[in-house]
Design a protein around this motif. Structure first.
Motif, PDB file in Angstrom:
ATOM      1  N   ARG A 121       2.611  55.140 -61.412  1.00  0.00           N
ATOM      2  CA  ARG A 121       3.872  54.549 -60.905  1.00  0.00           C
ATOM      3  C   ARG A 121       5.228  54.724 -61.914  1.00  0.00           C
ATOM      4  N   GLN A 130       9.737  42.832 -61.258  1.00  0.00           N
ATOM      5  CA  GLN A 130       8.634  42.144 -60.427  1.00  0.00           C
ATOM      6  C   GLN A 130       8.761  40.485 -60.871  1.00  0.00           C
ATOM      7  N   HIS A 133       2.800  37.735 -62.120  1.00  0.00           N
ATOM      8  CA  HIS A 133       1.969  37.503 -61.274  1.00  0.00           C
ATOM      9  C   HIS A 133       0.400  37.952 -61.914  1.00  0.00           C
ATOM     10  N   LEU A 151      -2.727  49.810 -68.713  1.00  0.00           N
ATOM     11  CA  LEU A 151      -1.306  50.670 -68.265  1.00  0.00           C
ATOM     12  C   LEU A 151      -1.128  51.595 -69.248  1.00  0.00           C
ATOM     13  N   THR A 164       6.565  46.660 -69.697  1.00  0.00           N
ATOM     14  CA  THR A 164       6.035  45.792 -69.031  1.00  0.00           C
ATOM     15  C   THR A 164       6.102  44.208 -69.788  1.00  0.00           C
ATOM     16  N   HIS A 210       2.036  38.809 -65.704  1.00  0.00           N
ATOM     17  CA  HIS A 210       2.539  39.971 -66.276  1.00  0.00           C
ATOM     18  C   HIS A 210       3.552  40.364 -65.125  1.00  0.00           C
ATOM     19  N   GLY A 212       6.242  44.033 -63.868  1.00  0.00           N
ATOM     20  CA  GLY A 212       7.022  45.129 -64.346  1.00  0.00           C
ATOM     21  C   GLY A 212       8.595  44.514 -64.668  1.00  0.00           C
ATOM     22  N   ARG A 221      10.135  55.989 -66.253  1.00  0.00           N
ATOM     23  CA  ARG A 221       8.997  55.006 -67.098  1.00  0.00           C
ATOM     24  C   ARG A 221       7.848  55.067 -66.298  1.00  0.00           C
ATOM     25  N   GLN A 225      -1.765  53.207 -63.884  1.00  0.00           N
ATOM     26  CA  GLN A 225      -2.167  51.813 -63.965  1.00  0.00           C
ATOM     27  C   GLN A 225      -3.835  51.751 -63.375  1.00  0.00           C
TER      28      GLN A 225
HETATM   29  O1  LIG Z   1       4.559  48.934 -64.488  1.00  0.00           O
HETATM   30  C1  LIG Z   1       4.247  47.886 -64.994  1.00  0.00           C
HETATM   31  O2  LIG Z   1       5.001  47.439 -65.884  1.00  0.00           O
HETATM   32  C2  LIG Z   1       3.630  46.664 -64.368  1.00  0.00           C
HETATM   33  C3  LIG Z   1       3.509  46.806 -62.984  1.00  0.00           C
HETATM   34  C4  LIG Z   1       2.710  45.898 -62.159  1.00  0.00           C
HETATM   35  O3  LIG Z   1       2.112  44.664 -62.778  1.00  0.00           O
HETATM   36  C5  LIG Z   1       2.172  46.050 -60.899  1.00  0.00           C
HETATM   37  O4  LIG Z   1       2.493  46.776 -60.175  1.00  0.00           O
HETATM   38  O5  LIG Z   1       1.325  45.010 -60.513  1.00  0.00           O
END
Ligand SMILES: O=C(O)CCC(=O)C(=O)O
Length: 267
Positions: A121, A130, A133, A151, A164, A210, A212, A221, A225
């Motif tokens: 990602r 985000q 979650h 990650l 993150t 946590h 993004g 970036r 994952q």
């Molecule tokens: O990429 C990230 O920093 C976290 C991504 C994440 O938590 C997610 O996609 O569920």
């Protein structure tokens, strides 16, 4: 017809021997961090050559995907995704069977852990924020952990480009994070940012809150994952259905669940 696997791995001790986990792979401090904080940030797990190969493969697969499907992700979610990397060879197998990750995963999930998936990602500039979650179903008090997330930073994770965020200690919470906490704009007083150089792995209990964060830079970036799961996890029984041809015995074991759920000949 299924070919006979040579050197098939049938338990976690054989797996650890094959990939080189020993009793020093995880230090006492690592274990304490996983237990109390719920995460580890480990720099330098990917060397320069591996990192360059992963970046090149990430871009190649993404370009291939966008050629076939268009650039929908760029235009909608703002995050470039490249899915199902487990089917793309040793470069990725060595991530999800990395000794440090497997040692941490066993510490959290126990002996019957399996691999749950790996994808790439890259939140584009201006995107990526985000809500907090967890990557696992809500736990009931006293029930075992079901997910470990890792990650793998292909670019530096910085305060500007959307490192993150993690809320230390929240892996022990039960139920969902409160609704307000799940809003992308919510600031958690205990949140920290996993600022780390490219090549680092952020390995965390999948129940840890946590998210993004926004990529406020002009650059990429990129991250891989990856999840590992315990037998109670809802996806667990589907893992062994599509094991790619030619994977290593370690990867095959991690993708197989037949001995536990009663399927035949997956090992
Ligand atoms: O990429 C990230 O920093 C976290 C991504 C994440 O938590 C997610 O996609 O569920």
């Amino acid at each position: 017809m299924q070919t006979q696997q040579t050197n098939a791995i049938t338990n976690i001790d054989q797996l650890f021997e094959a990939v080189g986990v020993n009793d020093k792979t995880l230090s006492r401090a690592d274990k304490e961090n996983l237990d109390k904080q719920g995460f580890l940030i480990v720099p330098g797990l990917l060397d320069k050559k591996w990192l360059e190969q992963l970046r090149a493969e990430f871009e190649r697969l993404l370009a291939e995907h966008e050629k076939e499907n268009g650039q929908h992700a760029r235009q909608t979610t703002g995050t470039r995704h490249v899915d199902n990397l487990a089917a793309h060879g040793k470069l990725f197998e060595d991530i999800f069977s990395h000794p440090k990750l497997l040692a941490a995963a066993r510490h959290i999930l126990g002996d019957d852990l399996r691999f749950g998936g790996i994808h790439g990602r890259d939140p584009l500039p201006g995107f990526g924020q985000q809500g907090l979650h967890s990557d696992a179903p809500p736990r009931q008090p006293g029930t075992p952990y079901q997910v470990v997330t890792s990650l793998w930073a292909l670019d530096d994770f910085t305060a500007q480009n959307g490192a993150t965020r993690l809320v230390p200690g929240t892996h022990t919470e039960t139920g969902l994070p409160p609704k307000e906490t799940r809003q992308p704009g919510y600031y958690h007083p205990k949140q920290i940012f996993a600022v780390a150089p490219a090549g680092s792995a952020i390995i965390f209990n999948g129940h840890l809150w946590h998210s993004g964060t926004e990529n406020k830079s002009k650059g990429s970036r990129r991250a891989l994952q990856c999840v590992h799961v315990a037998p109670g996890y809802p996806y667990y029984t589907s893992i062994g259905e599509k094991i790619p041809e030619g994977v290593s015995p370690a990867a095959r074991y991690l993708m197989s669940v037949s001995q536990i759920v009663g399927r035949q000949n997956e090992f």
